[in-house]
Design a protein around this motif. Structure first.
Motif, PDB file in Angstrom:
ATOM      1  N   LEU A 203       0.815  -1.206   0.000  1.00  0.00           N
ATOM      2  CA  LEU A 203       0.000   0.000   0.000  1.00  0.00           C
ATOM      3  C   LEU A 203       0.853   1.262   0.000  1.00  0.00           C
ATOM      4  CD1 LEU A 203      -2.778  -1.032   2.545  1.00  0.00           C
ATOM      5  CD2 LEU A 203      -3.121  -0.476   0.134  1.00  0.00           C
ATOM      6  N   GLN A 204       1.923   1.271   0.767  1.00  0.00           N
ATOM      7  CA  GLN A 204       2.796   2.443   0.803  1.00  0.00           C
ATOM      8  C   GLN A 204       3.475   2.668  -0.542  1.00  0.00           C
ATOM      9  OE1 GLN A 204       5.251   1.409   4.184  1.00  0.00           O
ATOM     10  NE2 GLN A 204       4.020   2.656   5.587  1.00  0.00           N
ATOM     11  N   SER A 205       3.904   1.578  -1.182  1.00  0.00           N
ATOM     12  CA  SER A 205       4.492   1.712  -2.519  1.00  0.00           C
ATOM     13  C   SER A 205       3.473   2.251  -3.513  1.00  0.00           C
ATOM     14  CB  SER A 205       5.020   0.351  -2.978  1.00  0.00           C
ATOM     15  OG  SER A 205       5.508   0.426  -4.310  1.00  0.00           O
ATOM     16  N   SER A 206       2.247   1.739  -3.403  1.00  0.00           N
ATOM     17  CA  SER A 206       1.189   2.223  -4.285  1.00  0.00           C
ATOM     18  C   SER A 206       0.902   3.696  -4.038  1.00  0.00           C
ATOM     19  CB  SER A 206      -0.073   1.393  -4.072  1.00  0.00           C
ATOM     20  OG  SER A 206      -1.122   1.858  -4.892  1.00  0.00           O
ATOM     21  N   ALA A 207       0.857   4.089  -2.769  1.00  0.00           N
ATOM     22  CA  ALA A 207       0.589   5.499  -2.445  1.00  0.00           C
ATOM     23  C   ALA A 207       1.688   6.404  -2.973  1.00  0.00           C
ATOM     24  CB  ALA A 207       0.443   5.654  -0.927  1.00  0.00           C
ATOM     25  N   ALA A 208       2.948   5.968  -2.862  1.00  0.00           N
ATOM     26  CA  ALA A 208       4.049   6.792  -3.354  1.00  0.00           C
ATOM     27  C   ALA A 208       3.954   6.984  -4.866  1.00  0.00           C
ATOM     28  CB  ALA A 208       5.385   6.144  -2.983  1.00  0.00           C
ATOM     29  N   GLN A 209       3.610   5.909  -5.577  1.00  0.00           N
ATOM     30  CA  GLN A 209       3.525   6.018  -7.028  1.00  0.00           C
ATOM     31  C   GLN A 209       2.309   6.821  -7.459  1.00  0.00           C
ATOM     32  OE1 GLN A 209       4.290   2.208  -9.030  1.00  0.00           O
ATOM     33  NE2 GLN A 209       5.301   1.498  -7.179  1.00  0.00           N
ATOM     34  N   TRP A 210       1.195   6.671  -6.728  1.00  0.00           N
ATOM     35  CA  TRP A 210       0.037   7.491  -7.036  1.00  0.00           C
ATOM     36  C   TRP A 210       0.315   8.961  -6.725  1.00  0.00           C
ATOM     37  CZ3 TRP A 210      -4.328   6.965  -9.669  1.00  0.00           C
ATOM     38  CH2 TRP A 210      -4.754   5.687 -10.003  1.00  0.00           C
ATOM     39  N   SER A 211       1.067   9.234  -5.676  1.00  0.00           N
ATOM     40  CA  SER A 211       1.425  10.626  -5.364  1.00  0.00           C
ATOM     41  C   SER A 211       2.250  11.228  -6.483  1.00  0.00           C
ATOM     42  CB  SER A 211       2.204  10.676  -4.046  1.00  0.00           C
ATOM     43  OG  SER A 211       1.416  10.218  -2.969  1.00  0.00           O
ATOM     44  N   GLN A 212       3.190  10.446  -6.997  1.00  0.00           N
ATOM     45  CA  GLN A 212       3.995  10.929  -8.106  1.00  0.00           C
ATOM     46  C   GLN A 212       3.132  11.173  -9.342  1.00  0.00           C
ATOM     47  OE1 GLN A 212       7.205   8.310  -9.110  1.00  0.00           O
ATOM     48  NE2 GLN A 212       8.058   9.671 -10.667  1.00  0.00           N
ATOM     49  N   ALA A 213       2.219  10.243  -9.617  1.00  0.00           N
ATOM     50  CA  ALA A 213       1.333  10.429 -10.769  1.00  0.00           C
ATOM     51  C   ALA A 213       0.431  11.639 -10.583  1.00  0.00           C
ATOM     52  CB  ALA A 213       0.490   9.173 -10.972  1.00  0.00           C
ATOM     53  N   LEU A 214      -0.065  11.843  -9.354  1.00  0.00           N
ATOM     54  CA  LEU A 214      -0.931  12.989  -9.080  1.00  0.00           C
ATOM     55  C   LEU A 214      -0.170  14.297  -9.250  1.00  0.00           C
ATOM     56  CD1 LEU A 214      -3.612  14.141  -8.108  1.00  0.00           C
ATOM     57  CD2 LEU A 214      -2.845  13.789  -5.757  1.00  0.00           C
ATOM     58  N   ALA A 215       1.093  14.325  -8.793  1.00  0.00           N
ATOM     59  CA  ALA A 215       1.899  15.540  -8.968  1.00  0.00           C
ATOM     60  C   ALA A 215       2.107  15.850 -10.455  1.00  0.00           C
ATOM     61  CB  ALA A 215       3.248  15.370  -8.266  1.00  0.00           C
ATOM     62  N   GLY A 216       2.317  14.800 -11.252  1.00  0.00           N
ATOM     63  CA  GLY A 216       2.472  15.012 -12.684  1.00  0.00           C
ATOM     64  C   GLY A 216       1.207  15.552 -13.334  1.00  0.00           C
ATOM     65  N   GLU A 217       0.059  15.025 -12.923  1.00  0.00           N
ATOM     66  CA  GLU A 217      -1.203  15.506 -13.482  1.00  0.00           C
ATOM     67  C   GLU A 217      -1.470  16.948 -13.072  1.00  0.00           C
ATOM     68  OE1 GLU A 217      -3.081  14.168 -15.654  1.00  0.00           O
ATOM     69  OE2 GLU A 217      -2.078  12.246 -15.768  1.00  0.00           O
ATOM     70  N   ARG A 218      -1.123  17.283 -11.855  1.00  0.00           N
ATOM     71  CA  ARG A 218      -1.307  18.679 -11.412  1.00  0.00           C
ATOM     72  C   ARG A 218      -0.395  19.628 -12.179  1.00  0.00           C
ATOM     73  NH1 ARG A 218      -1.681  17.518  -4.875  1.00  0.00           N
ATOM     74  NH2 ARG A 218      -3.935  17.119  -4.812  1.00  0.00           N
ATOM     75  N   GLU A 219       0.817  19.200 -12.443  1.00  0.00           N
ATOM     76  CA  GLU A 219       1.715  20.019 -13.244  1.00  0.00           C
ATOM     77  C   GLU A 219       1.163  20.194 -14.658  1.00  0.00           C
ATOM     78  OE1 GLU A 219       4.916  22.269 -14.565  1.00  0.00           O
ATOM     79  OE2 GLU A 219       4.230  21.775 -12.540  1.00  0.00           O
ATOM     80  N   THR A 220       0.633  19.120 -15.228  1.00  0.00           N
ATOM     81  CA  THR A 220       0.020  19.218 -16.557  1.00  0.00           C
ATOM     82  C   THR A 220      -1.155  20.186 -16.546  1.00  0.00           C
ATOM     83  OG1 THR A 220       0.685  16.951 -17.083  1.00  0.00           O
ATOM     84  CG2 THR A 220      -1.097  17.893 -18.380  1.00  0.00           C
ATOM     85  N   ALA A 221      -2.003  20.094 -15.520  1.00  0.00           N
ATOM     86  CA  ALA A 221      -3.147  21.002 -15.425  1.00  0.00           C
ATOM     87  C   ALA A 221      -2.693  22.450 -15.282  1.00  0.00           C
ATOM     88  CB  ALA A 221      -4.029  20.601 -14.236  1.00  0.00           C
TER      89      ALA A 221
END
Length: 472
Positions: A203-221
Motif C-alpha cells: 500500500l505504501q508503494s502504491s501510495a508513493a507512485q500514485w502521489s507521483q502520478a498525481l503531482a504530474g497531473e497537477r503540473e500538466t493542469a
C-alpha cells in the motif's frame, strides 16, 4: 566479550572498541538510532504500550485546549476594545471637566465674557449668570459620572488580566497537547515501522507512485491553465485588431464623404493619415496575437496531447496574418490626384480594409477553436486529477487502517488490552464511509489471500484503494 584484533601480536581488545576501529560508520548509525529514535530501540513491551496509553489519556484530557484558546483569544480582543473605549470615555470626561472649569473661571473674571451687555447671545438666556449656572450643572454631572467610568475601566482591566492569564495557561496546554500528539505519533509509527506487513509495504508503494502520478497531473493542469490564459489573451488581441480595422474603415468612409462634399482638404488628409495609422495598429495587434498564441500552444504538455489525441486534432495551428496596407501609390493619388484621385485611393483602401477584416476574423475564429481544445483538454486533466486524488485518499485510508491493525496485533502480542481512550493522533484519511469500505475491501482480499484487481493512474475510472494500484 573479547576478540582478537591482530593475529600477529595476539592482543585482545573489547568488542565495542574493535567495532569502532573496524566499522565506525555502523557504530555511528546505531548510536544515532538510539539517540534520535528512542522508540525504535525500545522493545514493544507492556511498558511501551502503557506509556502510549498514558499519552493518549493525557491528550484526551487536553482536547478542550484548542477551542478554548480560540474562544478566550476572541473574548480577550473584545474586552480590550471595550477597555479602550472606556478609557477614552474617562479621558474625555476629565477633559470636559477641565474645559467647563476654565469656562466658568473666564465668565467670572474676564472683562469681556463676564459682561452680559457685551454678549447679545446671552440677553434672552439669563445672561452671564445663567451661563455660569448651566456650566456648573454640567460640571456636576461630569464629576458624578467620573467614578463610574473609572470603575468600569478598572473592571475591564482586571478582566483583561484574568483573560491573559487564562490565555497563557491555555497556550501551555495547547503546546503540551502538540507535544503529546507528536510523541504519540512517533511511538505509533515506530511500532508499526518495526513490524510492517507485506500489505502495508504494498500500500505504501502504491501510495508513493500514485502521489507521483498525481503531482504530474497537477503540473500538466497548471501548464494547460497557462496555455488557456495565453489563448484568451491572443483572442483579445485579435479582437483589438478587428476593432482597429473597423475604425479605419469608418475613418475612410468619413474621408470619402468629405471628398464628395468637397469639404476641408486638411480635414480629409488628417482622416486619411488616421486611417493608415489604424491599419498599421491592427497589423501590430495581429502580429502580437500570433506570437502570444504560438507561445501559449507551445506550452501544452506533450503528455496531455499523447494521452488524449482525440481532443487535440488540429491543436497548435496558428495563422500569421499579413494584412494589406496603403502604400506610396495610394498616398500619391490622395495628394496629387485631386478629388478623383482621392475617390480612387479611398475605394482601394476600403477594399483592403474589407479583406483585412476577413483575414482577422478567420484568425480570431482559429484562436477560438484552439482555446476550446485547450479548455476541453484542461477539463479532462482536471477530472483526472480529481480521480487520482480520490484514489490516493482511499489508499491512504487503507494504509491508516492497516497500521491500526498492525498496532492492535502488537498490543495483543504484548498482552495489553486495547486502550479505552482516544489516542492523540490525527484522524486517518479514510474517515468517511466510502474510504472505510475501500479499506475493508482491501483487508478482506488480503486476508483471504486473493489478489485484488489492479488499478492504475492511467485508468482513473472508479478509483479504489488496493495494494496493486501501481501507475504504469
Amino acid at each position: 566479550m573479547r576478540v582478537r584484533l591482530d593475529g600477529a601480536t595476539g592482543d585482545r581488545i573489547p568488542f565495542i572498541q574493535w567495532m569502532r576501529l573496524r566499522h565506525p560508520t555502523a557504530v555511528r548509525i546505531v548510536a544515532l538510532t538510539y539517540i534520535c529514535c528512542p522508540y525504535l530501540a525500545r522493545q514493544m513491551d507492556k511498558q511501551f504500550f502503557a506509556r502510549f496509553d498514558a499519552i493518549g489519556a493525557e491528550a484526551n484530557s487536553l482536547s478542550y485546549a484548542d477551542s478554548s484558546l480560540a474562544s478566550t483569544s476572541q473574548q480577550l480582543r473584545s474586552v480590550r476594545q471595550a477597555e479602550s473605549s472606556a478609557e477614552g470615555a474617562r479621558i474625555r470626561n476629565q477633559k470636559e471637566q477641565e474645559r467647563r472649569k476654565r469656562k466658568i473661571e473666564r465668565c467670572e473674571n474676564h472683562w469681556f465674557y463676564s459682561s452680559t451687555a457685551l454678549q447679545p447671545s446671552l440677553w434672552c438666556r439669563g445672561g452671564v449668570e445663567g451661563r455660569i449656572e448651566r456650566q456648573k450643572e454640567k460640571l456636576a454631572r461630569d464629576a458624578q459620572s467620573a467614578p463610574s467610568l473609572a470603575a468600569k475601566e478598572q473592571a475591564l482591566e482586571s478582566q483583561i488580566a484574568n483573560l491573559e492569564a487564562q490565555q497563557a495557561h491555555l497556550q501551555s496546554a495547547v503546546a503540551r497537547l502538540r507535544s503529546l500528539e507528536s510523541e504519540s505519533e512517533a511511538m505509533f509509527e515506530s511500532a508499526v515501522g518495526a513490524a510492517p506487513t507485506p500489505q502495508l509495504r504494498s500500500l505504501q508503494s502504491s501510495a508513493a507512485q500514485w502521489s507521483q502520478a498525481l503531482a504530474g497531473e497537477r503540473e500538466t493542469a497548471s501548464r494547460l491553465q497557462h496555455a488557456l490564459q495565453g489563448c484568451a489573451q491572443a483572442r483579445g488581441l485579435y479582437m483589438s485588431a478587428i476593432q482597429a480595422m473597423h475604425a479605419a474603415g469608418q475613418t475612410n468612409q468619413s474621408a470619402q464623404l468629405n471628398n464628395i462634399l468637397d469639404a476641408s482638404e486638411m480635414l480629409e488628409h488628417m482622416q486619411q493619415d488616421h486611417r493608415d495609422n489604424l491599419m498599421h495598429e491592427a497589423q501590430r495587434q495581429a502580429a502580437m496575437a500570433a506570437n502570444v498564441l504560438t507561445t501559449a500552444l507551445s506550452s501544452v504538455p506533450a503528455a496531455a496531447t499523447s494521452k488524449y489525441p482525440h481532443l487535440c486534432s488540429g491543436l497548435g495551428q496558428v495563422a500569421l496574418p499579413q494584412l494589406q496596407q496603403t502604400g506610396a501609390g495610394t498616398a500619391m493619388l490622395e495628394i496629387f490626384g485631386g478629388d478623383f484621385g482621392d475617390a480612387v485611393a479611398g475605394s482601394q483602401a476600403g477594399s483592403m480594409i474589407n479583406r483585412n477584416l476577413h483575414i482577422l476574423g478567420e484568425c480570431e475564429r482559429l484562436a477560438a477553436r484552439q482555446e476550446g481544445m485547450v479548455n476541453a483538454l484542461l477539463h479532462t486533466v482536471r477530472q483526472d486529477v480529481a480521480n487520482a486524488g480520490a484514489t490516493l485518499e482511499q489508499i491512504n485510508g487503507s494504509i491508516a487502517s492497516e497500521k491500526q491493525s498492525i498496532f492492535r496485533s502488537l498490543r495483543a502480542k504484548a498482552g495489553v488490552a486495547p486502550a479505552e481512550v482516544a489516542v492523540a493522533m490525527g484522524s486517518p484519511v479514510g474517515a468517511d464511509a466510502k474510504e472505510q469500505l475501500a479499506a475493508m475491501t482491501v483487508q478482506a482480499v488480503w486476508h483471504s489471500n486473493r489478489a485484488p484487481a489492479a488499478t492504475s493512474p492511467e485508468a482513473y475510472g472508479q478509483p479504489i484503494a488496493v495494494a496493486t494500484a501501481i501507475p504504469v
